[in-house]
Motif scaffolding. Structure first.
Motif, PDB file in Angstrom:
ATOM      1  N   THR A  46      -8.430   4.934  12.872  1.00 46.95           N
ATOM      2  CA  THR A  46      -8.132   3.628  13.478  1.00 46.95           C
ATOM      3  C   THR A  46      -6.681   3.233  13.225  1.00 46.95           C
ATOM      4  O   THR A  46      -6.002   2.722  14.111  1.00 46.95           O
ATOM      5  N   LEU A  47      -6.199   3.478  12.008  1.00 48.26           N
ATOM      6  CA  LEU A  47      -4.806   3.155  11.684  1.00 48.26           C
ATOM      7  C   LEU A  47      -3.838   3.989  12.511  1.00 48.26           C
ATOM      8  O   LEU A  47      -2.849   3.475  13.034  1.00 48.26           O
ATOM      9  N   TYR A  48      -4.143   5.279  12.643  1.00 48.20           N
ATOM     10  CA  TYR A  48      -3.250   6.159  13.399  1.00 48.20           C
ATOM     11  C   TYR A  48      -3.278   5.859  14.896  1.00 48.20           C
ATOM     12  O   TYR A  48      -2.359   6.242  15.625  1.00 48.20           O
ATOM     13  N   GLU A  49      -4.303   5.180  15.358  1.00 47.11           N
ATOM     14  CA  GLU A  49      -4.351   4.748  16.759  1.00 47.11           C
ATOM     15  C   GLU A  49      -3.380   3.592  16.990  1.00 47.11           C
ATOM     16  O   GLU A  49      -2.918   3.363  18.107  1.00 47.11           O
ATOM     17  N   ILE A  50      -3.062   2.873  15.901  1.00 45.17           N
ATOM     18  CA  ILE A  50      -2.117   1.745  15.997  1.00 45.17           C
ATOM     19  C   ILE A  50      -0.684   2.228  15.854  1.00 45.17           C
ATOM     20  O   ILE A  50       0.207   1.832  16.606  1.00 45.17           O
ATOM     21  N   ALA A  51      -0.461   3.099  14.874  1.00 42.68           N
ATOM     22  CA  ALA A  51       0.892   3.598  14.603  1.00 42.68           C
ATOM     23  C   ALA A  51       0.823   4.975  13.949  1.00 42.68           C
ATOM     24  O   ALA A  51      -0.140   5.273  13.235  1.00 42.68           O
ATOM     25  N   PRO A  52       1.837   5.814  14.151  1.00 43.06           N
ATOM     26  CA  PRO A  52       1.816   7.178  13.629  1.00 43.06           C
ATOM     27  C   PRO A  52       2.194   7.326  12.162  1.00 43.06           C
ATOM     28  O   PRO A  52       2.101   8.418  11.606  1.00 43.06           O
TER      29      PRO A  52
ATOM     30  N   LYS B 218      -8.512   2.563   2.918  1.00 45.78           N
ATOM     31  CA  LYS B 218      -9.508   2.264   1.887  1.00 45.78           C
ATOM     32  C   LYS B 218      -9.536   0.770   1.571  1.00 45.78           C
ATOM     33  O   LYS B 218     -10.608   0.184   1.407  1.00 45.78           O
ATOM     34  N   LYS B 219      -8.358   0.163   1.476  1.00 41.53           N
ATOM     35  CA  LYS B 219      -8.288  -1.269   1.149  1.00 41.53           C
ATOM     36  C   LYS B 219      -8.895  -2.127   2.255  1.00 41.53           C
ATOM     37  O   LYS B 219      -9.519  -3.158   1.996  1.00 41.53           O
ATOM     38  N   LEU B 220      -8.694  -1.706   3.512  1.00 44.26           N
ATOM     39  CA  LEU B 220      -9.216  -2.476   4.643  1.00 44.26           C
ATOM     40  C   LEU B 220     -10.630  -2.035   5.033  1.00 44.26           C
ATOM     41  O   LEU B 220     -11.242  -2.632   5.921  1.00 44.26           O
ATOM     42  N   LYS B 221     -11.104  -0.966   4.387  1.00 45.60           N
ATOM     43  CA  LYS B 221     -12.441  -0.425   4.647  1.00 45.60           C
ATOM     44  C   LYS B 221     -12.614  -0.046   6.115  1.00 45.60           C
ATOM     45  O   LYS B 221     -13.574  -0.460   6.793  1.00 45.60           O
TER      46      LYS B 221
ATOM     47  N   PHE C 151       0.860  -1.169   0.000  1.00 52.70           N
ATOM     48  CA  PHE C 151       0.000   0.000   0.000  1.00 52.70           C
ATOM     49  C   PHE C 151       0.901   1.224   0.000  1.00 52.70           C
ATOM     50  O   PHE C 151       2.005   1.201   0.546  1.00 52.70           O
ATOM     51  N   SER C 152       0.441   2.284  -0.641  1.00 48.50           N
ATOM     52  CA  SER C 152       1.296   3.461  -0.811  1.00 48.50           C
ATOM     53  C   SER C 152       1.263   4.409   0.376  1.00 48.50           C
ATOM     54  O   SER C 152       2.285   4.989   0.759  1.00 48.50           O
ATOM     55  N   THR C 153       0.094   4.578   0.966  1.00 46.71           N
ATOM     56  CA  THR C 153      -0.051   5.512   2.090  1.00 46.71           C
ATOM     57  C   THR C 153      -0.998   4.917   3.126  1.00 46.71           C
ATOM     58  O   THR C 153      -1.674   3.904   2.871  1.00 46.71           O
ATOM     59  N   MET C 154      -1.080   5.570   4.283  1.00 48.39           N
ATOM     60  CA  MET C 154      -2.014   5.127   5.324  1.00 48.39           C
ATOM     61  C   MET C 154      -3.449   5.253   4.804  1.00 48.39           C
ATOM     62  O   MET C 154      -4.300   4.400   5.065  1.00 48.39           O
ATOM     63  N   SER C 155      -3.708   6.311   4.044  1.00 47.26           N
ATOM     64  CA  SER C 155      -5.043   6.522   3.479  1.00 47.26           C
ATOM     65  C   SER C 155      -5.402   5.403   2.498  1.00 47.26           C
ATOM     66  O   SER C 155      -6.539   4.899   2.490  1.00 47.26           O
ATOM     67  N   ASP C 156      -4.420   4.998   1.698  1.00 42.70           N
ATOM     68  CA  ASP C 156      -4.601   3.906   0.742  1.00 42.70           C
ATOM     69  C   ASP C 156      -4.943   2.608   1.469  1.00 42.70           C
ATOM     70  O   ASP C 156      -5.845   1.871   1.076  1.00 42.70           O
ATOM     71  N   LEU C 157      -4.237   2.343   2.558  1.00 41.78           N
ATOM     72  CA  LEU C 157      -4.485   1.120   3.334  1.00 41.78           C
ATOM     73  C   LEU C 157      -5.864   1.164   3.979  1.00 41.78           C
ATOM     74  O   LEU C 157      -6.577   0.150   3.992  1.00 41.78           O
TER      75      LEU C 157
END
Length: 200
Positions: free
Chosen positions: A51-57, A43-46, A35-41
């Motif tokens: 939520t992603l930024y709560e896991i890692a910055p 979208k892929k994981l819906k 995946f290219s960016t956090m935003s891209d991921l």
């Protein structure tokens, strides 16, 4: 060890939903997807970007956190296999057989995910140090029980603990007749057989 400290602090805040997301990311990396960016991921994981930024910055830390979790799960499997034995040298043989799978085909895909990430080194070093320390402890126990010869257990632990990582080098891979995992298991057996006490 900034990355490792970050992982430890984050693990205290991660809930069930975050673990489910990390399982999905693990599956993606396992399949060689990127995946290219956090935003891209997201979208892929819906899922939400929050939520992603709560896991890692960052994308980098998210990958490192996920692979760290994969290695810890694999380490538990290796320790569980080891604990089915009472003999220190048998424990060592069993542990290393499982541990060496970390340089097998499946884990190679996770390694590729880390190859360009500078922040992954502290995490990888941490796991290698853990393995080396465990090996040394087992060798010391085996020496006390006269299962092995009088050897430098620290040097031997460093050698056994670093075999897999050494043979993962791209410069060496093309010259190996077998996979890094099989090569590591082959040399592990030679080393352990060589230090065992001869049966009378």
């Amino acid at each position: 060890m900034k990355s490792q400290a970050l992982l430890s602090s984050k693990s205290l805040q991660i809930g069930k939903r975050h673990l489910e997301v990390m399982d999905e990311l693990e599956s993606m990396l396992d399949q060689g997807k990127s995946f290219s960016t956090m935003s891209d991921l997201a979208k892929k994981l819906k899922i939400s970007l929050r939520t992603l930024y709560e896991i890692a910055p960052s994308k980098e830390e998210l990958i490192v956190t996920t692979v760290d979790r994969v290695l810890k799960k694999h380490g538990k499997i290796a320790v569980d296999a080891m604990n089915t034995h009472s003999s220190p040298i048998k424990k060592l043989e069993s542990f290393l057989t499982v541990a060496n799978q970390a340089v097998g085909p499946r884990f190679e895909r996770f390694t590729l995910s880390l190859s360009s990430l500078n922040s992954s080194k502290p995490m990888v070093d941490y796991h290698e140090q853990y393995i080396t320390d465990l090996i040394k402890n087992l060798l010391d126990e085996a020496r006390i029980k006269n299962e092995i010869k009088e050897i430098d257990t620290q040097a031997t632990a460093l050698l056994l603990g670093g075999l897999g990582r050494y043979f993962q080098s791209k410069k060496l891979l093309k010259n190996l007749q077998q996979t890094p995992e099989k090569t590591s298991n082959f040399l592990t057996k030679i080393i352990i057989d060589g230090i065992k006490m001869e049966k009378s």
